[in-house]
Design an enzyme around this catalytic site. Structure first.
Site, short mmCIF file in Angstrom:
data_model
loop_
_atom_site.label_atom_id
_atom_site.label_comp_id
_atom_site.label_asym_id
_atom_site.label_seq_id
_atom_site.Cartn_x
_atom_site.Cartn_y
_atom_site.Cartn_z
N ASP A 25 14.10 -16.16 -22.55
CA ASP A 25 14.69 -14.82 -22.69
C ASP A 25 15.22 -14.45 -21.31
OD1 ASP A 25 15.25 -12.12 -22.98
OD2 ASP A 25 13.16 -11.51 -23.26
N VAL A 36 22.11 -10.06 -27.53
CA VAL A 36 21.30 -10.96 -28.36
C VAL A 36 19.82 -10.57 -28.29
CG1 VAL A 36 20.98 -12.78 -26.60
CG2 VAL A 36 20.98 -13.39 -29.05
N ASP A 37 19.39 -9.94 -27.19
CA ASP A 37 17.99 -9.47 -27.12
C ASP A 37 17.75 -8.38 -28.17
OD1 ASP A 37 19.69 -7.77 -25.66
OD2 ASP A 37 18.33 -7.58 -23.95
N1 ATP Z 1 7.10 -7.70 -12.40
C1 ATP Z 1 8.09 -6.88 -12.80
N2 ATP Z 1 9.37 -7.14 -12.44
C2 ATP Z 1 10.37 -6.34 -12.83
N3 ATP Z 1 10.17 -5.23 -13.56
C3 ATP Z 1 8.92 -4.93 -13.94
C4 ATP Z 1 7.82 -5.73 -13.59
N4 ATP Z 1 6.71 -5.17 -14.14
C5 ATP Z 1 7.11 -4.09 -14.80
N5 ATP Z 1 8.43 -3.90 -14.66
C6 ATP Z 1 9.15 -2.81 -15.25
O1 ATP Z 1 9.84 -3.40 -16.31
C7 ATP Z 1 11.16 -2.91 -16.40
C8 ATP Z 1 11.99 -4.09 -16.73
O2 ATP Z 1 11.55 -4.51 -18.01
P1 ATP Z 1 11.61 -6.02 -18.58
O3 ATP Z 1 10.71 -6.86 -17.79
O4 ATP Z 1 11.39 -5.92 -20.04
O5 ATP Z 1 13.06 -6.38 -18.41
P2 ATP Z 1 13.71 -7.37 -17.41
O6 ATP Z 1 13.33 -8.77 -17.77
O7 ATP Z 1 13.36 -6.92 -16.05
O8 ATP Z 1 15.18 -7.12 -17.70
P3 ATP Z 1 15.99 -7.31 -19.03
O9 ATP Z 1 16.00 -6.00 -19.72
O10 ATP Z 1 17.30 -7.66 -18.52
O11 ATP Z 1 15.33 -8.36 -19.87
C9 ATP Z 1 11.50 -2.22 -15.08
O12 ATP Z 1 12.06 -0.97 -15.36
C10 ATP Z 1 10.15 -2.08 -14.37
O13 ATP Z 1 9.77 -0.72 -14.31
C1 PAU Z 2 22.02 -3.65 -23.18
C2 PAU Z 2 21.41 -4.91 -22.63
C3 PAU Z 2 21.76 -5.07 -21.15
C4 PAU Z 2 19.89 -4.81 -22.75
O1 PAU Z 2 19.27 -5.93 -22.24
C5 PAU Z 2 21.88 -6.16 -23.44
O2 PAU Z 2 21.48 -6.04 -24.77
C6 PAU Z 2 23.38 -6.35 -23.37
O3 PAU Z 2 23.90 -6.83 -22.40
N1 PAU Z 2 24.09 -5.98 -24.48
C7 PAU Z 2 25.51 -6.18 -24.62
C8 PAU Z 2 26.21 -4.93 -25.05
C9 PAU Z 2 25.72 -4.33 -26.37
O4 PAU Z 2 24.60 -4.61 -26.83
O5 PAU Z 2 26.48 -3.55 -26.96
K K Z 3 14.93 -7.44 -22.14
#
Ligand code: ATP
Ligand code: PAU
Ligand code: K
Length: 231
Positions: free
Chosen positions: A6, A90-91
């Protein structure tokens, strides 16, 4: 065994899927598995395409089959509402697939609180009603700090939600309130039977949303990815 990836905008998370069960990989860089044991790498990426190529080289899994999942118009009982279905992150797509499997025949708000916070609505038939994209908690704070001269954050994260009397707490509390407020408004205007919450900020947000029917599922996107194994 399948390796599930992911790839978000901040972090890359990994899990192993074997015999119907998921196991989170703590550290991808030091992961101790034999490439010949991996049937395929199933990838969901919302990051820039180059990042995937870099990762392929770094993991030394160039001889393994890589399958990149894209959002579709319809699959696994979910119907995508986007006029250009592949443009839906896609997430978000995978989180909805997993939410539907966990709660069939329910209306669901699917919330992923990561770099961005996304809210997606599913009706009981699995039709995506649409969604919202909100700047995430960390991103909101960084945006204010980088666009002002005198708003500085602190290393310690201690939002209080009460009116704050120092800069860092005012910033942290205000951004938390913005995300919580958005979720409450989403719920008020378009309520559903259940809310499924995933992403790095899930626990923090849920602790401020007691009155809503929230289920936290940290592996939601991986559960969605696992449906694409063996395809
Ligand atoms: N170790 C960590 N690294 C980064 N963010 C963290 C961590 N632990 C908690 N967070 C929190 O998680 C949030 C990011 O969430 P998450 O880990 O689900 O997404 P991501 O992998 O950082 O990004 P994406 O949404 O792109 O998948 C941040 O807003 C932060 O507050
Ligand atoms: C909105 C995020 C950044 C959340 O991770 C991701 O789902 C993304 O890049 N989406 C593309 C744009 C859309 O979902 O409309
Ligand atoms: K995510």
């Amino acid at each position: 065994m399948y390796l599930l990836l992911d790839i978000g905008n901040t972090r890359c998370k990994a899990a192993l899927y074997e015999n119907g069960s998921l196991r989170l990989v703590q550290d991808l860089a030091t992961m101790d598995i034999n490439p010949t044991d991996i049937e395929a790498v199933i990838v969901a990426s919302v990051a820039a395409d180059e990042q995937l190529q870099v990762l392929k080289q770094k993991l030394k899994l160039t001889d393994v089959r890589w399958i990149q999942v894209q959002s579709e118009a319809a699959a696994f009982g979910i119907r995508n509402s986007y006029s250009e279905p592949e443009k839906l992150g896609v997430d978000r797509w995978l989180a909805m697939i997993a939410a539907k499997q966990q709660l069939p025949n329910h209306s669901i708000m699917v919330i992923d609180a990561g770099t961005a916070v996304t809210i997606d609505w599913l009706d009981p038939q699995g039709s995506h009603q649409g969604g919202w994209i909100i700047p995430g908690l960390a991103m909101q704070q960084r945006a204010v700090v980088s666009n002002t001269a005198k708003v500085l954050n602190a290393n310690e994260f201690k939002p209080v939600l009460a009116p704050a009397n120092n800069t860092a707490t005012a910033l942290q509390s205000g951004c938390l309130a913005a995300v919580i407020g958005a979720i409450q408004l989403a719920w008020q205007n378009h309520p559903t039977q259940q809310i499924i919450l995933t992403g790095g900020d899930s626990l923090l947000l849920a602790s401020h949303l007691d009155s809503l029917p929230i289920i936290i599922e940290p592996l939601l996107v991986f559960h969605g990815l696992s449906r694409y194994c063996r395809l």
